[in-house]
Write an enzyme that holds these catalytic residues in place. Structure first.
Site, PDB file in Angstrom:
ATOM      1  N   ARG A 199      -6.837  27.912  37.361  1.00 42.90           N
ATOM      2  CA  ARG A 199      -6.568  29.330  37.033  1.00 42.90           C
ATOM      3  C   ARG A 199      -5.468  29.446  35.978  1.00 42.90           C
ATOM      4  NH1 ARG A 199      -5.690  33.607  41.361  1.00 42.90           N
ATOM      5  NH2 ARG A 199      -6.184  34.899  39.582  1.00 42.90           N
ATOM      6  N   PRO A 215     -12.911  52.225  36.263  1.00 44.37           N
ATOM      7  CA  PRO A 215     -14.304  52.657  36.036  1.00 44.37           C
ATOM      8  C   PRO A 215     -14.985  53.101  37.328  1.00 44.37           C
ATOM      9  CG  PRO A 215     -13.944  50.398  35.225  1.00 44.37           C
ATOM     10  CD  PRO A 215     -12.690  50.823  35.914  1.00 44.37           C
ATOM     11  N   TYR A 237      -5.364  26.305  41.553  1.00 45.61           N
ATOM     12  CA  TYR A 237      -4.358  27.087  40.811  1.00 45.61           C
ATOM     13  C   TYR A 237      -4.126  26.519  39.408  1.00 45.61           C
ATOM     14  CZ  TYR A 237      -3.532  30.117  44.736  1.00 45.61           C
ATOM     15  OH  TYR A 237      -3.712  31.054  45.722  1.00 45.61           O
ATOM     16  N   GLN A 256       0.289  43.817  40.649  1.00 42.08           N
ATOM     17  CA  GLN A 256      -0.139  42.893  41.720  1.00 42.08           C
ATOM     18  C   GLN A 256      -0.645  41.595  41.095  1.00 42.08           C
ATOM     19  OE1 GLN A 256      -2.629  45.317  44.774  1.00 42.08           O
ATOM     20  NE2 GLN A 256      -2.498  46.542  42.930  1.00 42.08           N
ATOM     21  N   ASN A 257      -0.693  41.558  39.763  1.00 45.42           N
ATOM     22  CA  ASN A 257      -1.285  40.401  39.088  1.00 45.42           C
ATOM     23  C   ASN A 257      -0.303  39.249  38.988  1.00 45.42           C
ATOM     24  OD1 ASN A 257      -3.427  42.069  38.823  1.00 45.42           O
ATOM     25  ND2 ASN A 257      -3.111  42.529  36.658  1.00 45.42           N
ATOM     26  N   HIS A 315       3.060  40.265  43.781  1.00 43.42           N
ATOM     27  CA  HIS A 315       2.375  39.128  44.425  1.00 43.42           C
ATOM     28  C   HIS A 315       2.752  37.791  43.798  1.00 43.42           C
ATOM     29  CE1 HIS A 315      -0.910  42.084  46.053  1.00 43.42           C
ATOM     30  NE2 HIS A 315       0.224  42.154  46.708  1.00 43.42           N
TER      31      HIS A 315
HETATM   32  P1  OAD Z   1      -9.556  43.922  43.067  1.00 42.20           P
HETATM   33  O1  OAD Z   1     -10.458  42.839  42.591  1.00 42.20           O
HETATM   34  O2  OAD Z   1      -9.550  44.230  44.532  1.00 42.20           O
HETATM   35  O3  OAD Z   1      -9.894  45.275  42.299  1.00 42.20           O
HETATM   36  C1  OAD Z   1     -10.020  45.336  40.899  1.00 42.20           C
HETATM   37  C2  OAD Z   1     -10.240  46.774  40.504  1.00 42.20           C
HETATM   38  O4  OAD Z   1     -10.304  46.802  39.086  1.00 42.20           O
HETATM   39  C3  OAD Z   1     -11.539  47.399  41.013  1.00 42.20           C
HETATM   40  O5  OAD Z   1     -11.256  48.659  41.598  1.00 42.20           O
HETATM   41  C4  OAD Z   1     -12.390  47.555  39.750  1.00 42.20           C
HETATM   42  O6  OAD Z   1     -13.210  48.712  39.789  1.00 42.20           O
HETATM   43  C5  OAD Z   1     -11.317  47.694  38.693  1.00 42.20           C
HETATM   44  N1  OAD Z   1     -11.723  47.308  37.328  1.00 42.20           N
HETATM   45  C6  OAD Z   1     -12.649  46.406  36.941  1.00 42.20           C
HETATM   46  N2  OAD Z   1     -12.708  46.327  35.604  1.00 42.20           N
HETATM   47  C7  OAD Z   1     -11.776  47.204  35.124  1.00 42.20           C
HETATM   48  C8  OAD Z   1     -11.350  47.581  33.813  1.00 42.20           C
HETATM   49  N3  OAD Z   1     -11.870  47.034  32.719  1.00 42.20           N
HETATM   50  N4  OAD Z   1     -10.371  48.520  33.714  1.00 42.20           N
HETATM   51  C9  OAD Z   1      -9.821  49.072  34.830  1.00 42.20           C
HETATM   52  N5  OAD Z   1     -10.194  48.752  36.071  1.00 42.20           N
HETATM   53  C10 OAD Z   1     -11.155  47.836  36.228  1.00 42.20           C
HETATM   54  O7  OAD Z   1      -8.083  43.559  42.536  1.00 42.20           O
HETATM   55  P2  OAD Z   1      -6.667  44.108  43.023  1.00 42.20           P
HETATM   56  O8  OAD Z   1      -6.731  45.524  43.435  1.00 42.20           O
HETATM   57  O9  OAD Z   1      -5.692  43.716  41.996  1.00 42.20           O
HETATM   58  O10 OAD Z   1      -3.620  39.424  46.102  1.00 42.20           O
HETATM   59  O11 OAD Z   1      -6.463  43.208  44.318  1.00 42.20           O
HETATM   60  C11 OAD Z   1      -5.246  43.291  45.012  1.00 42.20           C
HETATM   61  C12 OAD Z   1      -4.852  41.935  45.558  1.00 42.20           C
HETATM   62  O12 OAD Z   1      -5.932  41.354  46.300  1.00 42.20           O
HETATM   63  C13 OAD Z   1      -4.561  40.893  44.494  1.00 42.20           C
HETATM   64  O13 OAD Z   1      -3.261  40.988  43.941  1.00 42.20           O
HETATM   65  C14 OAD Z   1      -4.737  39.605  45.231  1.00 42.20           C
HETATM   66  C15 OAD Z   1      -5.985  39.936  46.022  1.00 42.20           C
HETATM   67  O14 OAD Z   1      -6.134  39.253  47.236  1.00 42.20           O
HETATM   68  C16 OAD Z   1      -3.019  38.235  46.176  1.00 42.20           C
HETATM   69  O15 OAD Z   1      -3.406  37.265  45.570  1.00 42.20           O
HETATM   70  C17 OAD Z   1      -1.825  38.215  47.060  1.00 42.20           C
END
Ligand code: OAD
Length: 248
Positions: A71, A217, A68, A102-103, A120
């Site tokens: 990060r 995308p 962490y 969620q970030n 989160h």
């Molecule tokens: P993910 O990594 O699951 O998904 C990221 C999404 O962003 C994907 O659908 C990509 O297609 C999209 N993406 C990539 N580049 C992009 C761009 N330039 N513009 C727009 N979209 C783009 O991430 P999250 O959905 O945030 O939880 O994941 C949810 C949770 O899973 C996180 O908060 C984390 C993780 O485990 C915890 O840490 C509790």
């Protein structure tokens, strides 16, 4: 693409209450890795059970702490991208604009968004894993090999981030669920839409009559419920949307 952008702008133009749910994709163009990208995603390189669970922290607190801190340093060294900045400007256009993320990074805040509901948690906040007392990170903690200890109870300090199996923060959940029920439009930006309960929010908004505008995308499980799906990076689509709205 222009047609879909125009359709999204037309929907937003008359809205009073707008909500926005963001995920890791909104920070991708700043250089923060997403979680599930097959090549570069954090969870393709690291084991979430080891790094984001109570069991993993108990097994090797030093490993978790160093990960962490790494990060945190990475996130501190990058800048908000045009998507974060456009969202902050968009917020000012509506009577009500609720930004839910969620970030765990602070790029929305640094991009100018005044209120952000971090579902989160946040890598900028720390607390005791035993007594939950808040802890202010000290400069020497960043390079420490093991977590600092709580000045009150000597328990290990951890980031204030929701790990697997943990509850989401109460206040943020309440606000997010309220926003989903109240909004007329919900922007769903850069999330794979597979992590619950956050992924429920667009469904809830839809049930309460909102239209979903997805910006990603790639298609996701939420794409079928989107009234408009903008298949583009958010750092391009959000400024383009703002420009159309500004043009009237
Ligand atoms: P993910 O990594 O699951 O998904 C990221 C999404 O962003 C994907 O659908 C990509 O297609 C999209 N993406 C990539 N580049 C992009 C761009 N330039 N513009 C727009 N979209 C783009 O991430 P999250 O959905 O945030 O939880 O994941 C949810 C949770 O899973 C996180 O908060 C984390 C993780 O485990 C915890 O840490 C509790």
């Amino acid at each position: 693409m222009h047609k879909r952008l125009a359709a999204a702008a037309a929907l937003l133009r008359d809205a009073q209450a707008v909500a926005c749910l963001t995920g890791a994709g909104v920070s991708a163009e700043s250089g923060v890795a997403t979680f599930r990208d097959a090549a570069t995603g954090l969870w393709s390189k690291f084991d979430p059970q080891q790094l984001a669970s109570q069991a993993g922290f108990a097994a090797d607190p030093g490993l978790v702490w160093r990960w962490y801190m790494d990060r945190l340093q990475k996130i501190s060294s990058v800048q908000p991208n045009p998507g974060h900045i456009a969202l902050a400007k968009l917020a000012a256009r509506f009577a009500q604009f609720d930004l839910i993320t969620q970030n765990i990074d602070d790029l929305h805040e640094r991009g100018g968004s005044p209120t952000v509901y971090h579902l989160h948690g946040s890598i900028t906040r720390y607390r005791c894993n035993r007594c939950a007392a808040p802890y202010t990170l000290q400069p020497q903690d960043i390079t420490a090999q093991t977590p600092p200890v709580c000045p009150r109870c000597r328990g290990p300090i951890r980031p204030d981030i929701v790990w697997f199996g943990e509850m989401l923060p109460h206040h943020e959940m309440e606000e997010a669920w309220r926003a989903a029920r109240e909004c007329e439009m919900m922007l769903v930006v850069g999330t794979s839409g597979i992590v619950y309960p956050a992924a429920q929010l667009p469904q809830l908004a839809l049930q309460h009559g909102a239209t979903i505008i997805e910006i990603n995308p790639d298609p996701t499980p939420l794409t079928p419920i989107a009234g408009v799906a903008l298949q583009a990076p958010s750092g391009e689509a959000l400024p383009a949307l703002l420009e159309l709205l500004d043009a009237g």
